[in-house]
Design an enzyme around this catalytic site. Structure first.
Site, short mmCIF file in Angstrom:
data_model
loop_
_atom_site.label_atom_id
_atom_site.label_comp_id
_atom_site.label_asym_id
_atom_site.label_seq_id
_atom_site.Cartn_x
_atom_site.Cartn_y
_atom_site.Cartn_z
N ASP A 149 -14.09 42.52 11.96
CA ASP A 149 -14.13 43.98 12.17
C ASP A 149 -13.35 44.33 12.98
OD1 ASP A 149 -15.75 46.47 12.37
OD2 ASP A 149 -17.04 45.43 10.96
N HIS A 204 -17.00 50.40 15.33
CA HIS A 204 -17.56 49.78 14.14
C HIS A 204 -18.24 48.37 14.25
CE1 HIS A 204 -17.90 48.54 9.73
NE2 HIS A 204 -18.21 49.66 9.63
N SER A 392 -21.54 48.87 4.98
CA SER A 392 -21.42 48.51 6.41
C SER A 392 -22.46 47.99 7.25
CB SER A 392 -20.29 49.15 7.12
OG SER A 392 -19.11 49.10 6.65
#
Length: 569
Positions: A149, A204, A392
């Site tokens: 990520d 994220h 996600s």
């Protein structure tokens, strides 16, 4: 190598405020005490206190479990916890040396519901039956989970969770840290103008990591799926996304394979989370064989690869890695267990998990219905918690559950992981998901319990629990079966000869019938009459095409007979 943008469409909202609540008083069994008498003093202790004590049974430490009556404690009053506590105090004050100690018969409960103050806002954990799974394991001895990520942040609620990771971003302008690949996977932010639009820092990977394994039951912040998670960050997403080449190397390295120019991974993962993806317009196998090959190699080493379906309200079969083989592809649901409005769908989906919907507050708690996890503010100056939405966010729920499955069964294979997740998932109705949510909503307890107590040591064959294993149905002969809580659906297929076809289901209790197109994707009809009534669907179908019918358990363990008539072979 052209870069692919990450399919991230999550929304930051205000950090919630909540306080942990302490119970008003201990819980006790009304009218029951545990007493340790001094030798020969049992009757005297009761008389001194003015109570009548009847022995229920002797306990292993020399104590006696007794029931209280008399002495002003009438039949009604001994039913109260307070009267029981009063009886304890009376014995302590008046029995003196006649007793060594006396105490209530306390009620203790499983400590699997954590004391993290924001846990009450994590609706997404009860939605997937996760608290019950914590009564089996909270992740002790679980393997490393790799998060491929945006990288790592040292959020206080992730302290002690990390093993050494790596920064795989080879493009220095994309990386934003002034250099190429190195051993520091720190997320320096990904704010940039992408496709003409200003994108803020997402942090994220930190949000994903918090769902997998935020420090839990520590009285701080949020809970993670795995209370003992070990997380390895492989940084591949920078400004405006990341490249296939970098992602492939991250897959191989986190799986324990050799990557040129990168030191060996001393702590390889058994679970990989990839909450990323891109639109290719065709399947992974057709358009991105390099990524498919890397995934195949990881799975061959016993690694389970969990990937996001994508956030475009589109067929996941057109996105990578969502459409790659040998993955667990995850769609997103919202608070009602409906497919989230943004979530991709279709035959590439294996299971669904909570991903949230920040456009709503259906549960009325004053906050958007997103997934709450660890984050940093947009400026990068303070750590906080925030609600995001997206596949996600659904994906790390599943990756965390998979790590719990490995904790209770270290030798489980990726094929067995997928089979178990699918066979234990809760089917979603046609109202909840009409376009394909795989086997349904992940049931964490059922999956972990099955991993612990069931399964074989070899990969499971494709079964009639999925469209891929559908049993052929002809109008010459009906088929009989049964669906129970552990085997919640059976699939059948038949070929139409043109004209009206009727599929009929007779059951001993409550099961529903669904008819799907030749891709087992679009629902053509449903019969959900309830009880043991006969279900029936009639449709005009195209000659020569194969169609699918699904028998889905609603309640009980229905035995059934399914048949097809009319214009069918």
């Amino acid at each position: 190598m052209n870069e692919q943008s990450s399919t991230v469409d999550e929304t930051l909202v205000t950090q919630p405020a909540a306080e942990a609540q302490r119970p008003d008083a201990p819980e006790v069994v009304p009218g029951e005490l545990i007493i340790k008498y001094r030798e020969g003093m049992a009757q005297q202790s009761a008389q001194l206190a003015g109570l009548s004590l009847s022995a229920v049974r002797a306990l292993s430490g020399g104590e006696t479990l007794v029931r209280v009556s008399g002495g002003g404690l009438g039949a009604q009053s001994i039913l109260s916890a307070q009267a029981t506590l009063d009886a304890v105090e009376r014995l302590r004050e008046q029995a003196g040396d006649a007793i060594e100690y006396v105490q209530p018969n306390y009620i203790y409960r499983a400590l699997a519901v954590p004391n993290d103050p924001y846990y009450s806002l994590q609706w997404h954990y009860p939605a997937m039956n996760l608290p019950a799974a914590w009564d089996i394991t909270t992740g002790a001895n679980s393997p490393v989970v790799a998060v491929i990520d945006t990288g790592q942040l040292n959020h206080p609620d992730l302290a002690g969770r990390f093993v050494a990771g790596y920064d795989f971003i080879s493009n220095t302008s994309t990386a934003g840290d002034g250099n190429g690949r190195d051993s520091d996977p720190t997320d320096v932010g990904d704010a940039a103008v992408c496709n003409g639009q200003q994108q803020p820092n997402s942090w994220h990977g930190t949000h994903v990591a918090g769902t997998i394994g935020a420090a839990t039951n520590n009285g701080v912040g949020v809970a993670g799926v795995n209370w003992n998670a070990r997380i390895q960050h492989a940084r591949v997403l920078g400004k405006c996304g990341g490249s296939t080449a970098d992602i492939i190397d991250a897959i191989r390295w986190t799986s324990g394979m050799t990557v040129s120019g990168v030191p060996a991974n001393a702590t390889p993962a058994k679970v990989i989370n990839m909450s990323l993806g891109g639109y290719l317009g065709s399947s992974c196998a057709a358009s991105d064989p390099a990524t498919q090959a890397a995934i195949n190699d990881a799975v061959a080493r016993g690694v389970t690869v969990v990937v996001a379906a994508g956030n475009s309200n589109d067929n996941a079969g057109l996105y990578t890695p969502a459409s790659c083989n040998n993955t667990v592809t995850v769609a997103a649901t919202e608070t009602r267990n409906y497919r989230a409005p943004y979530s991709n769908y279709g035959s590439a989906i294996d299971v669904a998990a909570p991903g949230g919907d920040t456009s709503a507050d259906r549960n009325g708690d004053g906050y958007a219905d997103g997934v709450l996890s660890t984050l940093r503010d947009a400026s990068g100056t303070a750590y906080n918690y925030a609600f995001y939405q997206g596949t996600s966010m659904a994906t790390p729920h599943v990756a965390g559950v998979v790590s719990l499955m490995y904790a209770v069964r270290p030798g489980i294979t990726p094929a067995q992981v997928l089979s178990t997740l699918q066979s234990t998932a809760k089917p979603l109705s046609s109202t909840q998901c009409a376009q394909g949510c795989g086997s349904g909503l992940v049931d964490a307890y059922a999956a972990v319990n099955a991993a612990k107590n069931g399964g074989t040591t070899s990969p499971q064959p494709v079964s009639d629990d999925t469209a891929q294993g559908a049993i052929t149905l002809t109008k010459a002969a009906s088929k009989s079966g049964s669906v129970s809580s552990s085997d919640t659906q059976d699939w059948y297929k038949f070929t139409a000869t043109g004209g009206s076809v009727t599929v009929r289901l007779a059951t001993g209790s409550d099961a529903d019938l669904y008819l799907y197109d030749s891709n087992a994707l679009t629902q053509l009809g449903a019969s959900e009459r309830g009880g043991s009534q006969t279900e029936s669907i009639s449709r005009t179908l195209t000659a020569g095409k194969t169609y699918y019918a699904a028998v889905v358990r609603y309640s009980g363990s229905p035995n059934y007979t399914v048949s097809v008539s009319g214009a069918a072979q």
